[in-house]
Design a protein around this motif. Sequence first.
Motif, short mmCIF file in Angstrom:
data_model
loop_
_atom_site.label_atom_id
_atom_site.label_comp_id
_atom_site.label_asym_id
_atom_site.label_seq_id
_atom_site.Cartn_x
_atom_site.Cartn_y
_atom_site.Cartn_z
N THR A 99 0.76 -1.04 -0.09
CA THR A 99 0.03 0.06 0.02
C THR A 99 0.59 1.20 -0.13
OG1 THR A 99 -1.96 -0.91 1.23
CG2 THR A 99 -1.61 1.46 1.29
N ALA A 100 0.92 1.95 -1.14
CA ALA A 100 1.40 3.24 -1.12
C ALA A 100 0.84 4.27 -0.22
CB ALA A 100 1.83 3.68 -2.57
N THR A 101 1.66 4.90 0.74
CA THR A 101 1.00 5.94 1.53
C THR A 101 1.64 7.26 1.37
OG1 THR A 101 0.29 6.15 3.59
CG2 THR A 101 2.54 5.36 3.16
N ASP A 102 1.05 8.21 2.15
CA ASP A 102 1.84 9.67 1.99
C ASP A 102 1.50 10.25 0.94
OD1 ASP A 102 2.57 9.73 5.12
OD2 ASP A 102 4.28 8.67 4.31
N ILE A 103 0.33 10.06 0.32
CA ILE A 103 0.14 10.64 -1.14
C ILE A 103 -0.77 11.76 -0.96
CG2 ILE A 103 -1.11 9.93 -3.16
CD1 ILE A 103 -0.39 7.04 -3.19
N PHE A 104 -0.11 12.80 -1.78
CA PHE A 104 -0.85 14.09 -1.72
C PHE A 104 -1.16 14.56 -3.17
CE2 PHE A 104 0.97 13.89 2.25
CZ PHE A 104 0.08 14.63 3.11
N THR A 105 -0.71 13.79 -4.18
CA THR A 105 -1.16 14.17 -5.73
C THR A 105 -1.42 12.87 -6.56
OG1 THR A 105 1.11 13.85 -6.56
CG2 THR A 105 0.90 16.02 -5.51
N ALA A 106 -1.86 12.97 -7.77
CA ALA A 106 -2.27 11.97 -8.26
C ALA A 106 -1.32 11.57 -9.01
CB ALA A 106 -3.36 12.40 -9.49
N GLU A 107 0.02 12.24 -9.45
CA GLU A 107 1.28 11.62 -9.76
C GLU A 107 1.86 10.70 -9.13
OE1 GLU A 107 -0.33 15.30 -11.87
OE2 GLU A 107 0.16 14.93 -9.78
N GLN A 108 1.71 11.02 -7.87
CA GLN A 108 2.46 10.11 -6.64
C GLN A 108 1.70 8.66 -6.93
OE1 GLN A 108 2.01 12.57 -3.32
NE2 GLN A 108 4.07 13.13 -3.10
N ALA A 109 0.32 8.90 -6.83
CA ALA A 109 -0.37 7.62 -6.72
C ALA A 109 -0.18 6.81 -8.20
CB ALA A 109 -1.91 7.95 -6.65
N LEU A 110 -0.08 7.67 -8.98
CA LEU A 110 0.19 6.70 -10.51
C LEU A 110 1.73 6.25 -10.63
CD1 LEU A 110 -0.50 6.21 -13.55
CD2 LEU A 110 0.26 8.28 -14.08
N MET A 111 2.67 6.97 -10.16
CA MET A 111 4.04 6.28 -10.19
C MET A 111 4.15 4.79 -9.27
SD MET A 111 7.20 7.01 -11.06
CE MET A 111 7.62 8.95 -11.16
N ALA A 112 3.44 5.03 -8.05
CA ALA A 112 3.51 3.84 -7.11
C ALA A 112 2.81 2.90 -7.88
CB ALA A 112 2.95 4.26 -5.49
N ALA A 113 1.78 2.93 -8.46
CA ALA A 113 0.94 1.84 -8.91
C ALA A 113 1.57 1.32 -10.00
CB ALA A 113 -0.58 2.46 -9.30
N ILE A 114 2.23 1.91 -10.95
CA ILE A 114 3.05 1.34 -11.95
C ILE A 114 4.32 0.48 -11.45
CG2 ILE A 114 4.57 1.81 -13.94
CD1 ILE A 114 2.66 4.36 -14.53
N ALA A 115 4.83 1.15 -10.10
CA ALA A 115 5.91 0.25 -9.69
C ALA A 115 5.19 -1.00 -9.10
CB ALA A 115 6.55 1.19 -8.54
N GLY A 116 4.12 -1.04 -8.73
CA GLY A 116 3.62 -2.20 -8.49
C GLY A 116 2.66 -2.33 -7.10
N ALA A 117 2.42 -1.38 -6.54
CA ALA A 117 1.65 -1.00 -5.32
C ALA A 117 -0.02 -1.48 -5.63
CB ALA A 117 1.71 0.25 -4.63
#
Length: 223
Positions: A99-117
Amino acid sequence: MQEIKKAFDLYPMSGVTTNPTIISKEKRNFIDILKEIRNEIDEDKMLHVQVISQKAEEIVKEAEYLKELIGGNIYIKISVIPEGIKAIKILKKKGINITATDIFTAEQALMAAIAGAQFVAPYVNRIDNISGNGVDVVVQIIQLFKAHNISAKVLAVSFKNVQQVHQVALAGGQSVTVNAEVMDKLLSHPLTDSSVEQFISDWESVYGKGKYTYDVSHIEINN
């Protein structure tokens, strides 16, 4: 722990999300707390546990340690810093849920999801507190995931009121983490309370106080 017991007794719960601040308030052994939670919620329920390390190699070490020691359906929470993204890539290959956390922007979420979260956790109310719009960030994340055919899900966190939860649900957020106060308020409404009170009053005026449907089948009513 009492709030967790109450929530799992009453409500349709998918799991428990922890963070270092919440855990540290208990002022006792970290692993003991996690094991107690795991025992309370069963193996199949999600337990999201955050690591502290800021270097990828140490994050991976913590993740493997927690997975081995706590077990069950565990998700390792990792902050979306560069070393965290690196660790997510490594742990994805090892088959450990993230679970990728400390997310404040959509770009952070996209990066984490592509990485495998598998989950991304945007901080709704904290975004609002810095003159942003937490719900809009959730909407943007969902739109990006759909546009790029990404299977990761949104686990929205940091809520202060029911309206925020409502808006995230309307936006398509798959999961939310809320405290006990907000959880109870999701069902609370004065008209519901007054309706229940009226039904009980009408029932008891005929069948008697403390009588339930299974108590009154043999009672005759005088008209």
